[in-house]
Design a protein around this motif. Structure first.
Motif, PDB file in Angstrom:
ATOM      1  N   ASN A  60     -56.312 -11.738 -68.028  1.00 15.33           N
ATOM      2  CA  ASN A  60     -56.346 -10.917 -69.242  1.00 15.33           C
ATOM      3  C   ASN A  60     -57.764 -10.521 -69.608  1.00 15.33           C
ATOM      4  O   ASN A  60     -58.005  -9.388 -70.037  1.00 15.33           O
ATOM      5  CB  ASN A  60     -55.674 -11.642 -70.401  1.00 15.33           C
ATOM      6  N   GLU A  61     -58.712 -11.426 -69.423  1.00 16.83           N
ATOM      7  CA  GLU A  61     -60.108 -11.110 -69.742  1.00 16.83           C
ATOM      8  C   GLU A  61     -60.605  -9.989 -68.844  1.00 16.83           C
ATOM      9  O   GLU A  61     -61.205  -9.024 -69.314  1.00 16.83           O
ATOM     10  CB  GLU A  61     -60.990 -12.355 -69.580  1.00 16.83           C
ATOM     11  N   LYS A  62     -60.322 -10.085 -67.554  1.00 20.55           N
ATOM     12  CA  LYS A  62     -60.773  -9.054 -66.615  1.00 20.55           C
ATOM     13  C   LYS A  62     -60.138  -7.707 -66.915  1.00 20.55           C
ATOM     14  O   LYS A  62     -60.766  -6.661 -66.751  1.00 20.55           O
ATOM     15  CB  LYS A  62     -60.473  -9.484 -65.173  1.00 20.55           C
ATOM     16  N   ALA A  63     -58.885  -7.711 -67.347  1.00 21.50           N
ATOM     17  CA  ALA A  63     -58.167  -6.466 -67.608  1.00 21.50           C
ATOM     18  C   ALA A  63     -58.495  -5.843 -68.962  1.00 21.50           C
ATOM     19  O   ALA A  63     -58.412  -4.631 -69.118  1.00 21.50           O
ATOM     20  CB  ALA A  63     -56.661  -6.717 -67.527  1.00 21.50           C
ATOM     21  N   ASN A  64     -58.887  -6.666 -69.933  1.00 23.04           N
ATOM     22  CA  ASN A  64     -58.989  -6.172 -71.304  1.00 23.04           C
ATOM     23  C   ASN A  64     -60.383  -6.138 -71.904  1.00 23.04           C
ATOM     24  O   ASN A  64     -60.593  -5.448 -72.900  1.00 23.04           O
ATOM     25  CB  ASN A  64     -58.085  -7.003 -72.217  1.00 23.04           C
ATOM     26  N   CYS A  65     -61.321  -6.876 -71.354  1.00 19.69           N
ATOM     27  CA  CYS A  65     -62.657  -6.943 -71.950  1.00 19.69           C
ATOM     28  C   CYS A  65     -63.607  -5.978 -71.238  1.00 19.69           C
ATOM     29  O   CYS A  65     -63.504  -5.782 -70.032  1.00 19.69           O
ATOM     30  CB  CYS A  65     -63.221  -8.361 -71.864  1.00 19.69           C
ATOM     31  N   GLY A  66     -64.516  -5.388 -72.013  1.00 22.03           N
ATOM     32  CA  GLY A  66     -65.497  -4.473 -71.447  1.00 22.03           C
ATOM     33  C   GLY A  66     -66.498  -5.198 -70.571  1.00 22.03           C
ATOM     34  O   GLY A  66     -66.976  -6.273 -70.928  1.00 22.03           O
ATOM     35  N   HIS A  67     -66.827  -4.605 -69.443  1.00 25.21           N
ATOM     36  CA  HIS A  67     -67.765  -5.230 -68.506  1.00 25.21           C
ATOM     37  C   HIS A  67     -68.937  -4.327 -68.143  1.00 25.21           C
ATOM     38  O   HIS A  67     -69.815  -4.738 -67.396  1.00 25.21           O
ATOM     39  CB  HIS A  67     -67.026  -5.669 -67.231  1.00 25.21           C
ATOM     40  N   LEU A  68     -68.943  -3.099 -68.641  1.00 25.38           N
ATOM     41  CA  LEU A  68     -70.034  -2.180 -68.304  1.00 25.38           C
ATOM     42  C   LEU A  68     -71.256  -2.475 -69.166  1.00 25.38           C
ATOM     43  O   LEU A  68     -71.136  -2.738 -70.356  1.00 25.38           O
ATOM     44  CB  LEU A  68     -69.594  -0.730 -68.512  1.00 25.38           C
ATOM     45  N   ASP A  69     -72.416  -2.405 -68.564  1.00 22.95           N
ATOM     46  CA  ASP A  69     -73.676  -2.639 -69.268  1.00 22.95           C
ATOM     47  C   ASP A  69     -74.121  -1.343 -69.934  1.00 22.95           C
ATOM     48  O   ASP A  69     -74.363  -0.345 -69.243  1.00 22.95           O
ATOM     49  CB  ASP A  69     -74.728  -3.116 -68.267  1.00 22.95           C
ATOM     50  N   PRO A  70     -74.261  -1.317 -71.263  1.00 19.51           N
ATOM     51  CA  PRO A  70     -74.677  -0.082 -71.924  1.00 19.51           C
ATOM     52  C   PRO A  70     -76.064   0.382 -71.488  1.00 19.51           C
ATOM     53  O   PRO A  70     -76.366   1.575 -71.551  1.00 19.51           O
ATOM     54  CB  PRO A  70     -74.638  -0.417 -73.418  1.00 19.51           C
ATOM     55  N   ASP A  71     -76.893  -0.529 -71.014  1.00 19.38           N
ATOM     56  CA  ASP A  71     -78.217  -0.140 -70.536  1.00 19.38           C
ATOM     57  C   ASP A  71     -78.145   0.705 -69.269  1.00 19.38           C
ATOM     58  O   ASP A  71     -79.097   1.384 -68.915  1.00 19.38           O
ATOM     59  CB  ASP A  71     -79.100  -1.367 -70.304  1.00 19.38           C
ATOM     60  N   ASN A  72     -77.005   0.663 -68.578  1.00 19.22           N
ATOM     61  CA  ASN A  72     -76.819   1.474 -67.373  1.00 19.22           C
ATOM     62  C   ASN A  72     -76.101   2.790 -67.663  1.00 19.22           C
ATOM     63  O   ASN A  72     -75.787   3.537 -66.745  1.00 19.22           O
ATOM     64  CB  ASN A  72     -76.021   0.689 -66.323  1.00 19.22           C
ATOM     65  N   PHE A  73     -75.841   3.059 -68.941  1.00 19.47           N
ATOM     66  CA  PHE A  73     -75.163   4.297 -69.340  1.00 19.47           C
ATOM     67  C   PHE A  73     -76.035   5.492 -68.997  1.00 19.47           C
ATOM     68  O   PHE A  73     -77.216   5.529 -69.271  1.00 19.47           O
ATOM     69  CB  PHE A  73     -74.872   4.290 -70.843  1.00 19.47           C
ATOM     70  N   THR A  74     -75.418   6.483 -68.357  1.00 22.87           N
ATOM     71  CA  THR A  74     -76.095   7.733 -68.040  1.00 22.87           C
ATOM     72  C   THR A  74     -75.272   8.859 -68.626  1.00 22.87           C
ATOM     73  O   THR A  74     -74.082   8.992 -68.330  1.00 22.87           O
ATOM     74  CB  THR A  74     -76.204   7.934 -66.509  1.00 22.87           C
ATOM     75  N   GLU A  75     -75.900   9.666 -69.457  1.00 23.19           N
ATOM     76  CA  GLU A  75     -75.210  10.794 -70.059  1.00 23.19           C
ATOM     77  C   GLU A  75     -74.836  11.782 -68.964  1.00 23.19           C
ATOM     78  O   GLU A  75     -75.631  12.086 -68.087  1.00 23.19           O
ATOM     79  CB  GLU A  75     -76.118  11.465 -71.081  1.00 23.19           C
ATOM     80  N   THR A  76     -73.599  12.264 -69.020  1.00 23.74           N
ATOM     81  CA  THR A  76     -73.162  13.272 -68.063  1.00 23.74           C
ATOM     82  C   THR A  76     -72.969  14.593 -68.791  1.00 23.74           C
ATOM     83  O   THR A  76     -72.823  14.634 -70.002  1.00 23.74           O
ATOM     84  CB  THR A  76     -71.841  12.864 -67.384  1.00 23.74           C
ATOM     85  N   ALA A  77     -72.935  15.655 -68.059  1.00 24.51           N
ATOM     86  CA  ALA A  77     -72.808  16.975 -68.649  1.00 24.51           C
ATOM     87  C   ALA A  77     -71.349  17.371 -68.853  1.00 24.51           C
ATOM     88  O   ALA A  77     -71.067  18.427 -69.389  1.00 24.51           O
ATOM     89  CB  ALA A  77     -73.489  18.007 -67.755  1.00 24.51           C
ATOM     90  N   ALA A  78     -70.420  16.533 -68.427  1.00 30.59           N
ATOM     91  CA  ALA A  78     -68.996  16.859 -68.528  1.00 30.59           C
ATOM     92  C   ALA A  78     -68.566  16.978 -69.979  1.00 30.59           C
ATOM     93  O   ALA A  78     -69.073  16.300 -70.854  1.00 30.59           O
ATOM     94  CB  ALA A  78     -68.175  15.779 -67.841  1.00 30.59           C
TER      95      ALA A  78
END
Length: 190
Positions: free
Chosen positions: A114-132
């Protein structure tokens, strides 16, 4: 017959593990930790809005937050990222699940799933704005109260930056559900 009884007992144990501790009462978390969670939430909101949040607040007493980006008044996909209230609460639910199922390997395995399926795992410091450009929902989230009822409201808006953050999160998670949903939508249009 004994195997059937054991299977039923195991099933009941797993269902109990899955359904218990699925909400957070903010008062069960220390005020110091709630303040830290709110600070992380506000920092991540700023990051996911490319440094230009329109609304960015968090109440440590209730864990109620609001995050929208100024560029288009849309909400980024906070649930996919660490350092957000949805993920902090999800991780607390996971820890409560583990703690309430000490000695029950099957129940703890379900907690992990459940933790793997439901909790966020992406690092916001790796966020890259896209043009989409895509559509997203502006959402005000409210943590669960002691009664266990969660409330919130959402309004559909056009999105570019925040929608792109959600789209990028889904792409990074490798979810096939998104692809299936898009494929079904295009198939329906044809």
């Amino acid at each position: 017959m004994l195997a059937k009884s054991l299977a039923v007992a195991l099933f009941v144990s797993v269902v109990a593990a899955q359904s218990s501790n699925d909400t957070i009462n903010p008062s069960s978390i220390t005020l110091t930790l709630r303040n830290q969670w709110c600070q992380g939430q506000q920092n991540t909101c700023g990051t996911l809005c490319s440094g230009d949040p329109g609304t960015n607040n968090c109440d440590p007493d209730t864990l109620t937050y609001n995050c929208t980006c100024a560029a288009n008044n849309s909400a980024p996909g906070l649930q996919y990222y660490t350092q957000t209230i949805p993920t902090f609460e999800c991780e607390q639910i996971f820890q409560n699940c583990i703690n309430s199922n000490v000695g029950d390997a099957a129940a703890q395995a379900l907690c992990n799933t459940n933790e793997k399926a439901n909790c966020g795992h992406l690092d916001p410091d790796n966020f890259t704005e896209t043009a989409a450009t895509t559509s997203s929902a502006s959402m005000t989230a409210t943590s669960t109260s002691s009664s266990g009822a969660a409330t919130g409201s959402s309004t559909g808006t056009s999105s570019s930056k925040a929608g792109a953050a959600t789209l990028a999160a889904m792409r990074n998670l490798g979810t096939g559900a998104f692809a299936v949903g898009v494929g079904a939508a295009f198939g329906y249009m044809l």
